[in-house]
Write a protein that holds these residues in place. Structure first.
Motif, PDB file in Angstrom:
ATOM      1  N   PRO A  96      16.538   8.571 -34.006  1.00  0.00           N
ATOM      2  CA  PRO A  96      17.190   7.958 -32.828  1.00  0.00           C
ATOM      3  C   PRO A  96      18.710   8.058 -32.887  1.00  0.00           C
ATOM      4  O   PRO A  96      19.366   8.206 -31.851  1.00  0.00           O
ATOM      5  N   GLU A  97      19.261   8.010 -34.078  1.00  0.00           N
ATOM      6  CA  GLU A  97      20.721   8.083 -34.220  1.00  0.00           C
ATOM      7  C   GLU A  97      21.221   9.502 -33.939  1.00  0.00           C
ATOM      8  O   GLU A  97      22.222   9.698 -33.256  1.00  0.00           O
ATOM      9  N   MET A  98      20.487  10.466 -34.477  1.00  0.00           N
ATOM     10  CA  MET A  98      20.920  11.857 -34.337  1.00  0.00           C
ATOM     11  C   MET A  98      21.081  12.270 -32.879  1.00  0.00           C
ATOM     12  O   MET A  98      21.948  13.047 -32.518  1.00  0.00           O
ATOM     13  N   PHE A  99      20.182  11.747 -32.025  1.00  0.00           N
ATOM     14  CA  PHE A  99      20.200  12.197 -30.631  1.00  0.00           C
ATOM     15  C   PHE A  99      20.719  11.128 -29.671  1.00  0.00           C
ATOM     16  O   PHE A  99      20.598  11.250 -28.463  1.00  0.00           O
ATOM     17  N   ALA A 100      21.296  10.081 -30.241  1.00  0.00           N
ATOM     18  CA  ALA A 100      21.710   8.943 -29.414  1.00  0.00           C
ATOM     19  C   ALA A 100      22.658   9.362 -28.291  1.00  0.00           C
ATOM     20  O   ALA A 100      22.635   8.801 -27.201  1.00  0.00           O
ATOM     21  N   ASP A 101      23.497  10.354 -28.548  1.00  0.00           N
ATOM     22  CA  ASP A 101      24.496  10.735 -27.548  1.00  0.00           C
ATOM     23  C   ASP A 101      24.152  12.025 -26.825  1.00  0.00           C
ATOM     24  O   ASP A 101      25.003  12.681 -26.239  1.00  0.00           O
ATOM     25  N   THR A 102      22.892  12.388 -26.858  1.00  0.00           N
ATOM     26  CA  THR A 102      22.524  13.664 -26.246  1.00  0.00           C
ATOM     27  C   THR A 102      22.798  13.663 -24.743  1.00  0.00           C
ATOM     28  O   THR A 102      22.675  12.641 -24.076  1.00  0.00           O
ATOM     29  N   ARG A 103      23.231  14.804 -24.234  1.00  0.00           N
ATOM     30  CA  ARG A 103      23.383  14.966 -22.786  1.00  0.00           C
ATOM     31  C   ARG A 103      22.314  15.941 -22.279  1.00  0.00           C
ATOM     32  O   ARG A 103      22.289  16.277 -21.100  1.00  0.00           O
ATOM     33  N   GLU A 104      21.494  16.381 -23.170  1.00  0.00           N
ATOM     34  CA  GLU A 104      20.522  17.417 -22.801  1.00  0.00           C
ATOM     35  C   GLU A 104      19.401  16.822 -21.950  1.00  0.00           C
ATOM     36  O   GLU A 104      18.692  15.915 -22.393  1.00  0.00           O
ATOM     37  N   THR A 105      19.254  17.306 -20.736  1.00  0.00           N
ATOM     38  CA  THR A 105      18.194  16.786 -19.880  1.00  0.00           C
ATOM     39  C   THR A 105      17.013  17.740 -19.767  1.00  0.00           C
ATOM     40  O   THR A 105      15.926  17.343 -19.361  1.00  0.00           O
ATOM     41  N   GLU A 106      17.221  18.998 -20.113  1.00  0.00           N
ATOM     42  CA  GLU A 106      16.139  19.970 -19.934  1.00  0.00           C
ATOM     43  C   GLU A 106      15.206  19.985 -21.143  1.00  0.00           C
ATOM     44  O   GLU A 106      15.626  19.780 -22.279  1.00  0.00           O
ATOM     45  N   THR A 107      13.928  20.262 -20.851  1.00  0.00           N
ATOM     46  CA  THR A 107      12.952  20.337 -21.938  1.00  0.00           C
ATOM     47  C   THR A 107      12.116  21.608 -21.823  1.00  0.00           C
ATOM     48  O   THR A 107      12.012  22.201 -20.754  1.00  0.00           O
ATOM     49  N   VAL A 108      11.526  21.977 -22.937  1.00  0.00           N
ATOM     50  CA  VAL A 108      10.478  22.995 -22.933  1.00  0.00           C
ATOM     51  C   VAL A 108       9.172  22.274 -23.239  1.00  0.00           C
ATOM     52  O   VAL A 108       9.175  21.130 -23.683  1.00  0.00           O
ATOM     53  N   PHE A 109       8.053  22.963 -23.000  1.00  0.00           N
ATOM     54  CA  PHE A 109       6.769  22.302 -23.266  1.00  0.00           C
ATOM     55  C   PHE A 109       5.793  23.225 -23.984  1.00  0.00           C
ATOM     56  O   PHE A 109       5.346  22.919 -25.093  1.00  0.00           O
ATOM     57  N   ALA A 110       5.499  24.374 -23.379  1.00  0.00           N
ATOM     58  CA  ALA A 110       4.541  25.293 -24.015  1.00  0.00           C
ATOM     59  C   ALA A 110       4.969  25.691 -25.431  1.00  0.00           C
ATOM     60  O   ALA A 110       4.134  25.712 -26.341  1.00  0.00           O
ATOM     61  N   PRO A 111       6.254  25.987 -25.662  1.00  0.00           N
ATOM     62  CA  PRO A 111       6.648  26.373 -27.032  1.00  0.00           C
ATOM     63  C   PRO A 111       6.421  25.259 -28.057  1.00  0.00           C
ATOM     64  O   PRO A 111       6.212  25.531 -29.235  1.00  0.00           O
ATOM     65  N   VAL A 112       6.446  24.028 -27.594  1.00  0.00           N
ATOM     66  CA  VAL A 112       6.200  22.910 -28.510  1.00  0.00           C
ATOM     67  C   VAL A 112       4.760  22.951 -29.009  1.00  0.00           C
ATOM     68  O   VAL A 112       4.482  22.848 -30.209  1.00  0.00           O
ATOM     69  N   ILE A 113       3.855  23.127 -28.042  1.00  0.00           N
ATOM     70  CA  ILE A 113       2.441  23.217 -28.429  1.00  0.00           C
ATOM     71  C   ILE A 113       2.210  24.445 -29.306  1.00  0.00           C
ATOM     72  O   ILE A 113       1.523  24.390 -30.327  1.00  0.00           O
ATOM     73  N   GLN A 114       2.833  25.521 -28.885  1.00  0.00           N
ATOM     74  CA  GLN A 114       2.708  26.769 -29.658  1.00  0.00           C
ATOM     75  C   GLN A 114       3.138  26.549 -31.115  1.00  0.00           C
ATOM     76  O   GLN A 114       2.460  26.965 -32.049  1.00  0.00           O
ATOM     77  N   ALA A 115       4.257  25.854 -31.271  1.00  0.00           N
ATOM     78  CA  ALA A 115       4.790  25.621 -32.615  1.00  0.00           C
ATOM     79  C   ALA A 115       3.823  24.796 -33.448  1.00  0.00           C
ATOM     80  O   ALA A 115       3.547  25.111 -34.615  1.00  0.00           O
ATOM     81  N   GLY A 116       3.272  23.746 -32.842  1.00  0.00           N
ATOM     82  CA  GLY A 116       2.325  22.897 -33.570  1.00  0.00           C
ATOM     83  C   GLY A 116       1.096  23.674 -33.982  1.00  0.00           C
ATOM     84  O   GLY A 116       0.602  23.557 -35.104  1.00  0.00           O
ATOM     85  N   MET A 117       0.623  24.471 -33.041  1.00  0.00           N
ATOM     86  CA  MET A 117      -0.572  25.256 -33.325  1.00  0.00           C
ATOM     87  C   MET A 117      -0.306  26.272 -34.437  1.00  0.00           C
ATOM     88  O   MET A 117      -1.120  26.446 -35.348  1.00  0.00           O
ATOM     89  N   GLU A 118       0.868  26.931 -34.387  1.00  0.00           N
ATOM     90  CA  GLU A 118       1.218  27.895 -35.438  1.00  0.00           C
ATOM     91  C   GLU A 118       1.322  27.209 -36.799  1.00  0.00           C
ATOM     92  O   GLU A 118       0.952  27.762 -37.825  1.00  0.00           O
ATOM     93  N   ALA A 119       1.822  25.990 -36.784  1.00  0.00           N
ATOM     94  CA  ALA A 119       1.952  25.263 -38.054  1.00  0.00           C
ATOM     95  C   ALA A 119       0.583  24.973 -38.654  1.00  0.00           C
ATOM     96  O   ALA A 119       0.385  25.092 -39.877  1.00  0.00           O
ATOM     97  N   LEU A 120      -0.366  24.590 -37.805  1.00  0.00           N
ATOM     98  CA  LEU A 120      -1.719  24.345 -38.309  1.00  0.00           C
ATOM     99  C   LEU A 120      -2.350  25.644 -38.803  1.00  0.00           C
ATOM    100  O   LEU A 120      -3.035  25.678 -39.824  1.00  0.00           O
ATOM    101  N   LYS A 121      -2.066  26.697 -38.072  1.00  0.00           N
ATOM    102  CA  LYS A 121      -2.613  27.994 -38.464  1.00  0.00           C
ATOM    103  C   LYS A 121      -2.078  28.391 -39.837  1.00  0.00           C
ATOM    104  O   LYS A 121      -2.830  28.805 -40.718  1.00  0.00           O
ATOM    105  N   ALA A 122      -0.779  28.193 -40.015  1.00  0.00           N
ATOM    106  CA  ALA A 122      -0.163  28.552 -41.298  1.00  0.00           C
ATOM    107  C   ALA A 122      -0.731  27.706 -42.429  1.00  0.00           C
ATOM    108  O   ALA A 122      -0.879  28.165 -43.561  1.00  0.00           O
ATOM    109  N   ALA A 123      -1.069  26.458 -42.107  1.00  0.00           N
ATOM    110  CA  ALA A 123      -1.614  25.575 -43.144  1.00  0.00           C
ATOM    111  C   ALA A 123      -3.124  25.720 -43.278  1.00  0.00           C
ATOM    112  O   ALA A 123      -3.754  25.029 -44.087  1.00  0.00           O
ATOM    113  N   GLU A 124      -3.685  26.600 -42.468  1.00  0.00           N
ATOM    114  CA  GLU A 124      -5.126  26.844 -42.476  1.00  0.00           C
ATOM    115  C   GLU A 124      -5.936  25.560 -42.339  1.00  0.00           C
ATOM    116  O   GLU A 124      -6.848  25.280 -43.125  1.00  0.00           O
TER     117      GLU A 124
END
Ligand SMILES: [Zn+2]
Length: 1097
Positions: free
Chosen positions: A609-637
């Motif tokens: 919460p502290e690291m991003f407390a002053d963020t001005r970033e309003t835009e988000t991505v979504f599909a790459p987030v899921i992709q990343a999680g899935m790749e992480a599980l794949k890597a961990a088998e």
């Protein structure tokens, strides 16, 4: 035999099932349970005497079929049409004709519904199990118009009941609903509108052409008690035997006490000519009904236009049309209460084939004696037609709502785990069905015949056992797979991906840290909660700690991965900004054991919460987030689950980028379906990859505006995940709800990387599936994750003739990885009866399950068809179901009477609730995202959830004595049931309202709200003050108990009578006309009656 400790879905499962004394089931769910070694299985007490798989010989379920109804029609005296489909119409209709002869023309009220007694007729020789459940409910709805619509012309003289034209004039006059306006006058909605709804296209109506000879006396013979009552001794209908069971050995019919059912506005005294009919009714009363005073009040209220239908002299009465008395039509509350009273005290023992379980609203215990508990499988009917022709005629969908990992109450043991060692579970060589109680051992036990495909299989030597004199294996009751409906097998390596036993699953928390998420306080709240919540990850059996590993990602336009390896002093962040080609920047240290890395994880959760407390970033991505999680599980088998906390439409440049395409102008157009469809195919592709990896996605949404739930929920939906939505999230208002949902979601038991297959005995097969899953072929339901709340609904169709003797069998096999990484098979078996008489089908239906199926069918339909088409299809199907009953099973009676099968008497009211639900008929306040959200929620709801979701529970709080601690009896969901001197709770599984009447006693207001008057109560309040008095404690206790019953936290909203918020509340009073144009129950029932009559004419 080895028995492993099993993993029951919820604590505390320390109790052995009573019938399996000596079997220890270890406790579970994160509680340090007993670790007593499993004891032998041998002490199981054996079957109850009543256990049988086939009906006892000699019990006749129904007389022989009359086959297709003959087309003859006999014209009775006085123009009364006798119903030829029942065979010798003249004979069977004798008594009724007599009655009708005595009617005089002219009393038939036209232009409004006629009150009539609802005659509930407990009926029928019921060969199996519970007391008779089939009866006819009749509600007389002689005049179909609720208002207005007077037939333009006088009837032909002599008919007396209105001319046939009145039929046409009656239909199409359904006022004000907006729902039915486009039906052509006098026509049923076109059949076959179901394009785009695979599986439910209503086949060509099976009413033979001759059915036109059914044409009832137009606008119906009014009240027909004699037609719907039981036969008196000596009376003979001579009709089709199929209808007879309804009338054999029936107890005396119940006639609602006069005065209780007729609460409509009293009319003036009956005109003289009306009273001249009384003798006819008198005869009825003397015949079988006793004082049937109900109908008489009809005569007391003349209708506009009544004069047009007889020789009644004098000017039409100027009184307003009288409406059908709501108390005279089937009441959900009554049905629920009756079932609770009749079936709540005895355990439901599953040893008998085709037994209809108690309703989902009844609390009951289940004893597994060979069939799966209704907590796992509920069917639309427990007696299915032998032939597809019969099934098509009835139009009753044959479906099972399956909840393979259902949580059980503490009193019931979870399925035993059977370990057959390296040889694995025993299966049929041909169809691959698993060993179950229905398999027949032959040749002294050396072989067994498969109950699904009849293949004869060898019994492996290690499984051999002798048979007793009945042909049953002597060890049948020592083996769960030979004596129980539900059990588990330990899977061998053959059942594992890549022939390798799986690793324990992992949970990855992926947190949106864009401006909105930070500003609302979400990120801080979530991180704080995770610090403690991670100690409660699901664990198995008596395990000391959870085997589930965890990982963390934060994101806005870019992704931040965290290394939380236990050896680190501080977490390390790695940023991936190339979201177009997602990769996981670290393997070692990303997924960790919570206990080992506790200090680093806590530090990370403090810092985020502290690291991003002053963020001005309003835009988000979504599909790459899921992709990343899935790749992480794949890597961990390993398999696992992603918990995504997301706030906004993902508009940042990346795969899966979305645009705002919300457009309410599309509602009620042919393009409305696009609002439910994903706007890009990218998410389906991603979901497919996730499923292959066993990566389940749970999505928590915190939108301030449109986020395109229809698209964002694609991956959760196809991976067996859940979606939660907290619109305009504010910590102070919504934290309790969010945290409660989160805790439950993180702690719940999930089966990972699952495949479900439903096998059936020859004659039927599974053809269609509904729920949150993915299918890459036509038989295997693939679930990256499956939790104990989710159901898979399966529809069956005939592919051959079924056989009454052998019945129909279902076997649901779920292969999954437990939260400890164990590969298992959970098997549920269910045997159903088969019938050659339609009456048996209608007697063994389960309306709540039927509605669950129909809602899911419709909610999928809106993806491909205009919403109006979907609604019309539902109405048509319902009318066909009821018309088929009327034609083939009900005792003959006037078309003016609506006759509903006892087991389906709530079908109209419940279906109407589905029709006017937000998905199918949205009000102005319902957003596109709301609709998409509800649509996908309903898709995997169980029967109890759809029941209360579509017909909310309304509980009066101040009616019963304050000391009374039991849950107050519910009242019907209608404005008319609210008294302004009382307080009510309303819940539907998602919403919870406390409605306060304007004239509530001051003392009550003080006790509950701590203020001195109604006007001081804060409208919209979401928390009741904690006050030290009986009423306050009682109400807060009730709210807690309601919340505990539901799978999602229901936020409370206090609504004051006449306040702005009341509109929102009234949306849930589903028996009333809705603001969006949905019909009231009474109006819909009349409309349904019209549809049925059109089908029969
Ligand atoms: Zn087989």
């Amino acid at each position: 035999m080895n028995l492993n400790q099993s993993a029951p879905p919820v604590p505390p499962f320390g109790q052995p099932q009573p019938a399996y004394l000596g079997h220890h089931q270890s406790s579970y769910g994160g509680q340090p349970g007993s670790t007593t070694a499993p004891t032998s299985y041998g002490a199981y007490n054996g079957p109850v005497p009543g256990y049988q798989q086939t009906p006892p010989p000699g019990v006749s379920r129904a007389p022989p079929s009359s086959g297709a109804p003959p087309a003859s029609t006999a014209q009775g005296p006085c123009g009364q049409t006798a119903y030829g489909q029942f065979g010798q119409g003249d004979v069977q209709n004798g008594p009724s004709s007599t009655v009708q002869m005595q009617r005089l023309p002219g009393y038939q009220p036209f232009g409004s519904a006629v009150l009539a007694p609802v005659v509930s007729q407990p009926a029928v020789l019921q060969p199996y199990g519970p007391p008779p459940t089939s009866a006819q409910v009749t509600a007389q709805l002689a005049g179909m118009q609720i208002s207005g619509a007077v037939a333009p012309a006088s009837p032909p003289s002599g008919l007396g009941y209105g001319p046939p034209t009145s039929l046409a004039s009656a239909s199409g006059s359904f006022p004000n609903s907006g729902l039915y306006g486009s039906y052509p006058q006098g026509q049923a909605p076109p059949l076959g509108q179901a394009q785009g709804h695979p599986g439910a296209q209503p086949p060509q109506r099976s009413v033979p052409p001759q059915a036109s000879s059914f044409t009832p006396p137009a606008s119906g013979g009014p009240r027909m008690p004699s037609m719907t009552g039981p036969l008196l001794p000596g009376q003979s209908f001579g009709g089709p035997p199929v209808s007879q069971p309804n009338h054999v050995s029936s107890p005396a019919p119940q006639v609602l006490p006069p005065g209780t059912q007729m609460t409509g506005p009293p009319g003036p005294p009956p005109p003289p000519m009306h009273s001249s009919q009384q003798p006819g009714y008198q005869l009825q009363q003397n015949g079988s009904y006793g004082p049937t005073r109900g109908p008489q009040s009809n005569y007391g209220s003349p209708y506009p236009g009544a004069a047009a239908f007889g020789s009644q002299p004098g000017p039409p009465q100027p009184l307003p049309p009288k409406r059908l008395d709501p108390d005279a039509i089937p009441s959900p509350i009554q049905v629920i209460e009756d079932d609770r009273n009749n079936r709540g005290s005895e355990p439901f023992v599953t040893g008998v084939r085709g037994q209809v379980p108690p309703l989902v609203t009844t609390n009951f215990l289940v004893k597994d004696q060979g069939n799966a508990s209704p907590r796992y499988i509920r069917c639309t009917s427990y007696n299915i037609p032998c032939t597809s022709d019969m099934a098509k005629q009835a139009q009753v969908p044959l479906a099972a709502v399956i909840k393979p990992l259902a949580r059980l109450p503490p009193e019931e043991a979870s399925p035993y785990v059977v370990d057959h060692g390296e040889s694995g579970p025993l299966r049929c060589n041909r169809c691959k069905a698993y060993m179950c109680p229905f398999m027949q051992f032959v040749e002294g036990g050396r072989r067994f015949q498969c109950c699904f495909c009849s293949c004869i299989n060898d019994v492996p030597p290690q499984y051999f056992q002798h048979l007793d004199h009945t042909g049953k294996r002597v060890d049948a009751y020592d083996r769960p797979e030979l004596s129980l409906g539900s059990y588990e097998f330990l899977a061998t390596v053959d059942y594992c991906k890549n022939n390798k036993f799986p690793s324990p699953p992992a949970f990855i928390f992926m947190i949106d840290v864009s401006y909105n998420a930070i500003r609302s306080g979400l990120v801080r709240l979530l991180c704080e909660e995770l610090k403690s919540l991670l100690d409660f990850l699901p664990r198995e059996g008596g395990a000391e700690e959870s085997a589930v590993r965890v990982g963390f990602v934060t994101y806005n336009k870019v992704l931040h991965f965290y290394n939380v390896k236990s050896s680190l002093a501080q977490p390390q962040m790695m940023v991936v900004s190339d979201v177009g080609d997602m990769f996981v920047p670290l393997l070692d240290g990303f997924l960790v054991n919570v206990n080992e890395s506790q200090a680093v994880i806590t530090s990370l959760l403090d810092q985020i919460p502290e690291m991003f407390a002053d963020t001005r970033e309003t835009e988000t991505v979504f599909a790459p987030v899921i992709q990343a999680g899935m790749e992480a599980l794949k890597a961990a088998e390993c398999a696992g689950k992603l918990f995504l906390f997301h706030t906004s439409l993902p508009i940042a440049e990346a795969p899966g980028k979305l645009k705002n395409r919300d457009d309410r102008k599309l509602i009620n157009t042919d393009k409305e379906k696009t609002l439910f469809q994903p706007q890009t195919g990218a998410y389906q592709t991603l979901a497919k990859e996730c499923v292959a990896q066993g990566c389940c996605v749970d999505l928590f949404l915190f939108p301030n505006q449109y986020v395109d739930v229809a698209t964002l929920s694609v991956v959760p939906q196809l991976t067996g995940g859940s979606v939660y939505k907290y619109a305009c999230f504010q910590v102070e208002n919504d934290q309790e709800r969010f945290l409660s949902d989160l805790r439950r979601d993180v702690q719940k038991v999930v089966g990972f990387d699952a495949v479900m297959r439903v096998r059936t005995s020859t004659g039927i097969r599974a053809v269609d599936f509904f729920g949150a899953f993915y299918m890459s072929n036509t038989t295997d339901v693939e679930l990256a994750g499956l939790d104990g709340d989710k159901t898979v609904t399966v529809e069956f169709k005939h592919d051959d003739r079924l056989n009454e003797e052998s019945g129909a069998l279902l076997q649901c096999a779920l292969l999954y990885t437990s939260c400890a990484g164990q590969r298992r098979l959970r098997i549920h078996n269910l045997a159903l009866n088969c019938c050659t008489q339609l009456a048996d089908l209608y007697r063994n239906c389960e309306t709540d399950t039927l509605i669950n199926y129909m809602a899911k069918f419709a909610y999928r339909g809106v993806l491909n068809s205009p919403v109006k088409t979907v609604r019309d299809t539902l109405i048509t199907q319902c009318a066909q179901i009821l018309a088929c009953y009327r034609k083939n099973c009900a005792s003959p009676s006037s078309a003016g009477q609506l006759i509903l099968p006892e087991c389906m008497k709530l079908l109209p009211v419940y279906l109407n609730c589905v029709l006017k639900s937000d998905v199918l008929q949205p009000g102005a306040e319902v957003t596109t995202d709301d609709r998409a959200y509800v649509r996908q929620l309903v898709t995997s709801m169980d029967v109890a959830e759809t029941n209360v979701f579509f017909y909310p529970r309304l509980l009066p709080l101040t009616k019963s004595p304050i000391e009374n601690t039991t849950e107050p009896p519910a009242v019907r969901a209608s404005d008319e049931r609210l008294s302004n001197g009382d307080i009510y709770l309303l819940e539907n599984g998602l919403n919870l309202f406390l409605w306060v009447g304007a004239s509530v006693q001051q003392g009550v207001v003080q006790s509950l709200f701590g203020v001195s008057s109604f006007s001081q109560i804060t409208s919209g309040l979401s928390v009741l003050p904690v006050l030290d008095n009986l009423l306050s404690k009682k109400v807060r206790g009730l709210i807690d108990s309601l919340r505990a019953q539901r799978s999602r936290y229901m936020k409370l909203i206090v609504v004051k009578q006449e306040d702005k918020l009341e509109t929102l509340f009234k949306h849930f009073l589903v028996e009333d006309k809705s603001l969006s144009g949905g019909a009231s129950y009474v109006d819909f029932l009349c409309h349904m009656h019209k549809e049925i009559r059109q089908l029969l004419s």
